[in-house]
Write a protein that holds these residues in place. Structure first.
Motif, PDB file in Angstrom:
ATOM      1  N   VAL A   8     -26.700  -5.110-129.871  1.00 12.25           N
ATOM      2  CA  VAL A   8     -25.249  -5.135-129.709  1.00 12.25           C
ATOM      3  C   VAL A   8     -24.921  -5.918-128.440  1.00 12.25           C
ATOM      4  CG1 VAL A   8     -23.188  -3.718-129.398  1.00 12.25           C
ATOM      5  CG2 VAL A   8     -25.076  -2.860-130.776  1.00 12.25           C
ATOM      6  N   TYR A   9     -23.931  -6.791-128.538  1.00 12.10           N
ATOM      7  CA  TYR A   9     -23.457  -7.541-127.386  1.00 12.10           C
ATOM      8  C   TYR A   9     -22.193  -6.866-126.854  1.00 12.10           C
ATOM      9  CZ  TYR A   9     -26.537 -11.243-128.976  1.00 12.10           C
ATOM     10  OH  TYR A   9     -27.644 -11.961-129.348  1.00 12.10           O
ATOM     11  N   VAL A  10     -22.176  -6.567-125.556  1.00 16.42           N
ATOM     12  CA  VAL A  10     -21.006  -5.969-124.920  1.00 16.42           C
ATOM     13  C   VAL A  10     -20.750  -6.669-123.590  1.00 16.42           C
ATOM     14  CG1 VAL A  10     -21.317  -3.689-125.973  1.00 16.42           C
ATOM     15  CG2 VAL A  10     -22.369  -4.180-123.775  1.00 16.42           C
ATOM     16  N   GLN A  11     -19.561  -6.480-123.052  1.00 15.73           N
ATOM     17  CA  GLN A  11     -19.227  -7.034-121.743  1.00 15.73           C
ATOM     18  C   GLN A  11     -19.212  -5.881-120.748  1.00 15.73           C
ATOM     19  OE1 GLN A  11     -15.203  -8.588-121.016  1.00 15.73           O
ATOM     20  NE2 GLN A  11     -16.191 -10.412-120.205  1.00 15.73           N
ATOM     21  N   ASP A  12     -20.011  -6.016-119.674  1.00 15.51           N
ATOM     22  CA  ASP A  12     -20.078  -4.995-118.637  1.00 15.51           C
ATOM     23  C   ASP A  12     -18.687  -4.843-118.023  1.00 15.51           C
ATOM     24  OD1 ASP A  12     -20.352  -3.782-116.007  1.00 15.51           O
ATOM     25  OD2 ASP A  12     -22.507  -3.990-116.296  1.00 15.51           O
ATOM     26  N   PRO A  13     -18.135  -3.613-118.017  1.00 14.90           N
ATOM     27  CA  PRO A  13     -16.777  -3.442-117.508  1.00 14.90           C
ATOM     28  C   PRO A  13     -16.627  -3.727-116.017  1.00 14.90           C
ATOM     29  CG  PRO A  13     -17.700  -1.334-118.226  1.00 14.90           C
ATOM     30  CD  PRO A  13     -18.704  -2.396-118.532  1.00 14.90           C
ATOM     31  N   SER A  14     -17.676  -3.555-115.239  1.00 17.59           N
ATOM     32  CA  SER A  14     -17.546  -3.765-113.794  1.00 17.59           C
ATOM     33  C   SER A  14     -17.824  -5.205-113.377  1.00 17.59           C
ATOM     34  CB  SER A  14     -18.475  -2.816-113.031  1.00 17.59           C
ATOM     35  OG  SER A  14     -19.814  -3.034-113.418  1.00 17.59           O
ATOM     36  N   ARG A  16     -18.142  -7.912-115.693  1.00 19.03           N
ATOM     37  CA  ARG A  16     -17.654  -8.844-116.711  1.00 19.03           C
ATOM     38  C   ARG A  16     -18.755  -9.744-117.268  1.00 19.03           C
ATOM     39  NH1 ARG A  16     -13.123  -6.667-118.260  1.00 19.03           N
ATOM     40  NH2 ARG A  16     -11.298  -7.048-117.012  1.00 19.03           N
ATOM     41  N   GLU A  17     -20.013  -9.387-117.050  1.00 22.85           N
ATOM     42  CA  GLU A  17     -21.127 -10.153-117.599  1.00 22.85           C
ATOM     43  C   GLU A  17     -21.394  -9.686-119.021  1.00 22.85           C
ATOM     44  OE1 GLU A  17     -24.460 -11.381-114.786  1.00 22.85           O
ATOM     45  OE2 GLU A  17     -23.834  -9.421-114.049  1.00 22.85           O
ATOM     46  N   GLU A  18     -21.829 -10.628-119.874  1.00 19.50           N
ATOM     47  CA  GLU A  18     -22.178 -10.278-121.235  1.00 19.50           C
ATOM     48  C   GLU A  18     -23.583  -9.676-121.228  1.00 19.50           C
ATOM     49  OE1 GLU A  18     -22.295 -13.202-124.539  1.00 19.50           O
ATOM     50  OE2 GLU A  18     -20.168 -12.706-124.627  1.00 19.50           O
ATOM     51  N   LEU A  19     -23.748  -8.542-121.886  1.00 15.17           N
ATOM     52  CA  LEU A  19     -25.028  -7.843-121.946  1.00 15.17           C
ATOM     53  C   LEU A  19     -25.457  -7.714-123.396  1.00 15.17           C
ATOM     54  CD1 LEU A  19     -24.183  -4.862-119.580  1.00 15.17           C
ATOM     55  CD2 LEU A  19     -25.319  -6.989-118.953  1.00 15.17           C
ATOM     56  N   ILE A  20     -26.768  -7.638-123.589  1.00 14.34           N
ATOM     57  CA  ILE A  20     -27.284  -7.323-124.919  1.00 14.34           C
ATOM     58  C   ILE A  20     -27.997  -5.984-124.819  1.00 14.34           C
ATOM     59  CG2 ILE A  20     -29.402  -8.663-124.559  1.00 14.34           C
ATOM     60  CD1 ILE A  20     -29.407  -9.158-127.598  1.00 14.34           C
ATOM     61  N   LEU A  21     -27.597  -5.064-125.669  1.00 13.01           N
ATOM     62  CA  LEU A  21     -28.254  -3.763-125.766  1.00 13.01           C
ATOM     63  C   LEU A  21     -29.172  -3.854-126.971  1.00 13.01           C
ATOM     64  CD1 LEU A  21     -25.083  -1.564-125.217  1.00 13.01           C
ATOM     65  CD2 LEU A  21     -26.712  -2.343-123.502  1.00 13.01           C
ATOM     66  N   ARG A  22     -30.439  -3.611-126.765  1.00 13.82           N
ATOM     67  CA  ARG A  22     -31.440  -3.814-127.809  1.00 13.82           C
ATOM     68  C   ARG A  22     -31.718  -2.541-128.608  1.00 13.82           C
ATOM     69  NH1 ARG A  22     -33.863  -8.752-126.991  1.00 13.82           N
ATOM     70  NH2 ARG A  22     -33.402  -9.668-124.978  1.00 13.82           N
ATOM     71  N   LEU A  31     -21.286   2.094-121.119  1.00 19.78           N
ATOM     72  CA  LEU A  31     -21.640   1.011-122.039  1.00 19.78           C
ATOM     73  C   LEU A  31     -21.633   1.493-123.491  1.00 19.78           C
ATOM     74  CD1 LEU A  31     -24.520  -0.811-120.132  1.00 19.78           C
ATOM     75  CD2 LEU A  31     -22.139  -1.505-120.353  1.00 19.78           C
ATOM     76  N   ALA A  32     -22.048   2.739-123.723  1.00 19.72           N
ATOM     77  CA  ALA A  32     -22.057   3.288-125.081  1.00 19.72           C
ATOM     78  C   ALA A  32     -20.642   3.347-125.650  1.00 19.72           C
ATOM     79  CB  ALA A  32     -22.692   4.671-125.078  1.00 19.72           C
ATOM     80  N   ALA A  33     -19.653   3.565-124.806  1.00 22.59           N
ATOM     81  CA  ALA A  33     -18.269   3.624-125.270  1.00 22.59           C
ATOM     82  C   ALA A  33     -17.795   2.272-125.793  1.00 22.59           C
ATOM     83  CB  ALA A  33     -17.368   4.094-124.140  1.00 22.59           C
ATOM     84  N   LEU A  34     -18.445   1.189-125.369  1.00 26.46           N
ATOM     85  CA  LEU A  34     -18.059  -0.146-125.809  1.00 26.46           C
ATOM     86  C   LEU A  34     -18.637  -0.503-127.174  1.00 26.46           C
ATOM     87  CD1 LEU A  34     -18.559  -2.005-122.420  1.00 26.46           C
ATOM     88  CD2 LEU A  34     -16.410  -1.198-123.412  1.00 26.46           C
TER      89      LEU A  34
END
Length: 87
Positions: A8-14, A16-22, A31-34
């Protein structure tokens, strides 16, 4: 804590970097809320799993797609061609 079964690709709320959760990650609650797709989560959460405080979530910073090759390696900058001006 529930685990992901899909990337899942999400944007870190603090930051603003794009993250990948594997798959297999147990992201922190913020992050789970996103993650809004219910199909990304495992089917049955268990109470015996460790909490987010026990183990940190593993995330990977993404390299922009424009810098990636077909194999996933980062591209090296290309040299500019020499100008062929005649004087």
């Amino acid at each position: 804590m529930r685990k992901l079964v899909a990337a899942v690709y999400v944007q870190d709320p603090s930051t603003r970097e794009e993250l990948i959760l594997r798959p297999g990650d147990s992201p922190t609650p913020d992050l789970a809320a996103l993650v809004i797709n219910p199909a990304a989560w495992d089917a049955s959460p268990t109470a015996a799993e460790p909490s987010a405080a026990d183990e940190p979530a593993s995330t990977t910073r993404l390299t922009p797609q424009s810098e990636m090759t077909e194999t996933g390696a980062k591209k090296t900058p290309q040299r500019r061609p020499r100008s062929t001006s005649s004087s």
